[in-house]
Design a protein around this motif. Structure first.
Motif, mmCIF file in Angstrom:
data_model
loop_
_atom_site.group_PDB
_atom_site.id
_atom_site.type_symbol
_atom_site.label_atom_id
_atom_site.label_comp_id
_atom_site.label_asym_id
_atom_site.label_seq_id
_atom_site.Cartn_x
_atom_site.Cartn_y
_atom_site.Cartn_z
ATOM 1 N N ARG A 79 44.316 63.114 40.974
ATOM 2 C CA ARG A 79 44.795 62.006 39.774
ATOM 3 C C ARG A 79 45.720 61.170 40.473
ATOM 4 O O ARG A 79 45.596 60.029 40.197
ATOM 5 N N VAL A 80 46.386 61.487 41.311
ATOM 6 C CA VAL A 80 47.493 60.336 42.091
ATOM 7 C C VAL A 80 46.563 59.432 42.881
ATOM 8 O O VAL A 80 46.881 58.413 42.972
ATOM 9 N N ARG A 81 45.567 60.090 43.640
ATOM 10 C CA ARG A 81 44.706 59.196 44.546
ATOM 11 C C ARG A 81 44.114 58.090 43.452
ATOM 12 O O ARG A 81 43.706 57.063 44.113
ATOM 13 N N GLU A 82 43.523 58.679 42.195
ATOM 14 C CA GLU A 82 42.672 57.820 41.418
ATOM 15 C C GLU A 82 43.646 56.834 41.073
ATOM 16 O O GLU A 82 43.268 55.430 40.860
ATOM 17 N N ALA A 83 44.867 57.076 40.533
ATOM 18 C CA ALA A 83 45.883 56.208 40.104
ATOM 19 C C ALA A 83 46.309 54.874 41.141
ATOM 20 O O ALA A 83 46.387 53.887 40.808
ATOM 21 N N VAL A 84 46.414 55.342 42.465
ATOM 22 C CA VAL A 84 46.780 54.498 43.482
ATOM 23 C C VAL A 84 45.452 53.554 43.714
ATOM 24 O O VAL A 84 45.677 52.105 43.910
ATOM 25 N N VAL A 85 44.211 53.996 43.677
ATOM 26 C CA VAL A 85 43.020 53.204 44.096
ATOM 27 C C VAL A 85 42.842 52.250 42.770
ATOM 28 O O VAL A 85 42.490 51.022 42.964
ATOM 29 N N SER A 86 43.156 52.606 41.545
ATOM 30 C CA SER A 86 43.303 51.678 40.236
ATOM 31 C C SER A 86 44.139 50.744 40.199
ATOM 32 O O SER A 86 43.698 49.508 40.170
ATOM 33 N N THR A 87 45.294 51.171 40.855
ATOM 34 C CA THR A 87 46.583 50.007 40.798
ATOM 35 C C THR A 87 45.953 49.133 42.084
ATOM 36 O O THR A 87 46.370 47.866 41.725
ATOM 37 N N GLN A 88 45.698 49.638 43.007
ATOM 38 C CA GLN A 88 45.376 48.527 44.233
ATOM 39 C C GLN A 88 44.249 47.811 43.697
ATOM 40 O O GLN A 88 44.167 46.582 43.823
ATOM 41 N N SER A 89 43.192 48.010 43.051
ATOM 42 C CA SER A 89 41.964 47.233 42.495
ATOM 43 C C SER A 89 42.545 46.298 41.378
ATOM 44 O O SER A 89 42.174 45.014 41.403
ATOM 45 N N THR A 90 43.635 46.833 40.794
ATOM 46 C CA THR A 90 44.008 45.916 39.545
ATOM 47 C C THR A 90 44.911 44.864 40.355
ATOM 48 O O THR A 90 44.839 43.662 39.757
ATOM 49 N N GLY A 91 45.580 45.112 41.059
ATOM 50 C CA GLY A 91 46.549 44.001 42.089
ATOM 51 C C GLY A 91 45.740 43.128 42.563
ATOM 52 O O GLY A 91 46.070 41.840 42.581
ATOM 53 N N LYS A 92 44.506 43.654 43.215
ATOM 54 C CA LYS A 92 43.633 42.710 43.967
ATOM 55 C C LYS A 92 43.086 41.540 42.957
ATOM 56 O O LYS A 92 43.022 40.525 43.155
ATOM 57 N N TYR A 93 42.569 42.372 41.704
ATOM 58 C CA TYR A 93 42.094 41.276 40.848
ATOM 59 C C TYR A 93 43.037 40.287 40.304
ATOM 60 O O TYR A 93 42.686 39.081 40.082
ATOM 61 N N LEU A 94 44.311 40.796 39.947
ATOM 62 C CA LEU A 94 45.326 39.744 39.540
ATOM 63 C C LEU A 94 45.754 38.803 40.476
ATOM 64 O O LEU A 94 45.842 37.710 40.378
ATOM 65 N N GLU A 95 45.700 39.139 41.823
ATOM 66 C CA GLU A 95 46.034 38.194 42.866
ATOM 67 C C GLU A 95 44.946 37.111 43.113
ATOM 68 O O GLU A 95 45.289 35.998 42.981
ATOM 69 N N LYS A 96 43.440 37.617 42.846
ATOM 70 C CA LYS A 96 42.287 36.788 42.948
ATOM 71 C C LYS A 96 42.494 35.802 41.807
ATOM 72 O O LYS A 96 41.988 34.573 42.110
ATOM 73 N N GLU A 97 42.667 36.219 40.646
ATOM 74 C CA GLU A 97 42.802 35.231 39.539
ATOM 75 C C GLU A 97 43.745 34.346 39.513
ATOM 76 O O GLU A 97 43.978 33.649 38.431
ATOM 77 N N GLY A 98 44.830 34.463 40.303
ATOM 78 C CA GLY A 98 46.006 33.550 40.094
ATOM 79 C C GLY A 98 47.073 34.177 39.238
ATOM 80 O O GLY A 98 47.953 33.316 39.011
ATOM 81 N N VAL A 99 46.969 35.272 38.581
ATOM 82 C CA VAL A 99 47.991 35.719 37.778
ATOM 83 C C VAL A 99 49.494 36.117 38.493
ATOM 84 O O VAL A 99 50.281 35.518 38.142
ATOM 85 N N LEU A 100 49.336 36.630 39.791
ATOM 86 C CA LEU A 100 50.438 36.674 40.329
ATOM 87 C C LEU A 100 51.328 35.760 40.725
ATOM 88 O O LEU A 100 52.607 35.349 40.620
ATOM 89 N N ASP A 101 50.545 34.576 41.420
ATOM 90 C CA ASP A 101 51.082 33.294 41.371
ATOM 91 C C ASP A 101 51.880 32.694 40.448
ATOM 92 O O ASP A 101 53.002 31.965 40.336
ATOM 93 N N ALA A 102 51.120 32.815 39.085
ATOM 94 C CA ALA A 102 51.759 32.057 37.878
ATOM 95 C C ALA A 102 53.095 32.818 37.513
ATOM 96 O O ALA A 102 53.816 32.340 37.217
#
Length: 149
Positions: A11-34
């Motif tokens: 479950r920890v591995r799944e959460a880390v993978v999910s968090t990483q993919s969500t982070g990549k998505y937010l960065e790609k869409e410009g949310v983190l920059d905003a």
């Protein structure tokens, strides 16, 4: 059966993978920059706002709309509502006319319908005679090729 420790690690591995993919998505869409830009503005603000969340919300979408923009949009909305009402009334009138014509068509006697068909056939026959005459004139065929009765 799997041990509790193995389930927890999975479950920890799944959460880390999910968090990483969500982070990549937010960065790609410009949310983190905003968000970073808004936090920098908040940090540089000499007088901190009472409600930081409201500050972030207002800066995220560019602040409240100008009153002239709001007034222009209200006028446009009123104009569109008026057009809608006019078109709705026109639509009702056209539906009534259509119902009248459909009722008239249903009430027509079979004799009138038959006469309409005969008139159509006369025009159809005339059309093909004209086509035949045109072909005869173009190719100068002997007149006996066509039945002119």
């Amino acid at each position: 059966t799997q041990s509790t420790e193995a389930v927890y690690q999975r479950r920890v591995r799944e959460a880390v993978v999910s968090t990483q993919s969500t982070g990549k998505y937010l960065e790609k869409e410009g949310v983190l920059d905003a968000l970073t830009k808004i936090l920098v503005v908040l940090y540089e603000e000499p007088e901190k706002p009472i409600n930081a969340l409201d500050f972030m919300k207002s800066h995220l979408h560019g602040g409240p709309p100008e009153s002239s923009d709001v007034e222009q949009l209200r006028l446009e909305l009123q104009e569109l509502r008026t057009k809608h009402d006019v078109l709705a009334e026109e639509n009702v009138g056209l539906k009534e006319k259509l119902q009248q014509y459909e009722a008239l068509q249903r009430r027509q006697s079979p004799r009138v319908r038959e006469e309409n068909c005969q008139v159509k056939w006369v025009f159809f026959d005339l059309f093909w005679r004209i086509v035949g005459l045109y072909i005869w004139m173009q190719f100068q065929l002997p007149l006996q090729c066509f039945d002119l009765s």
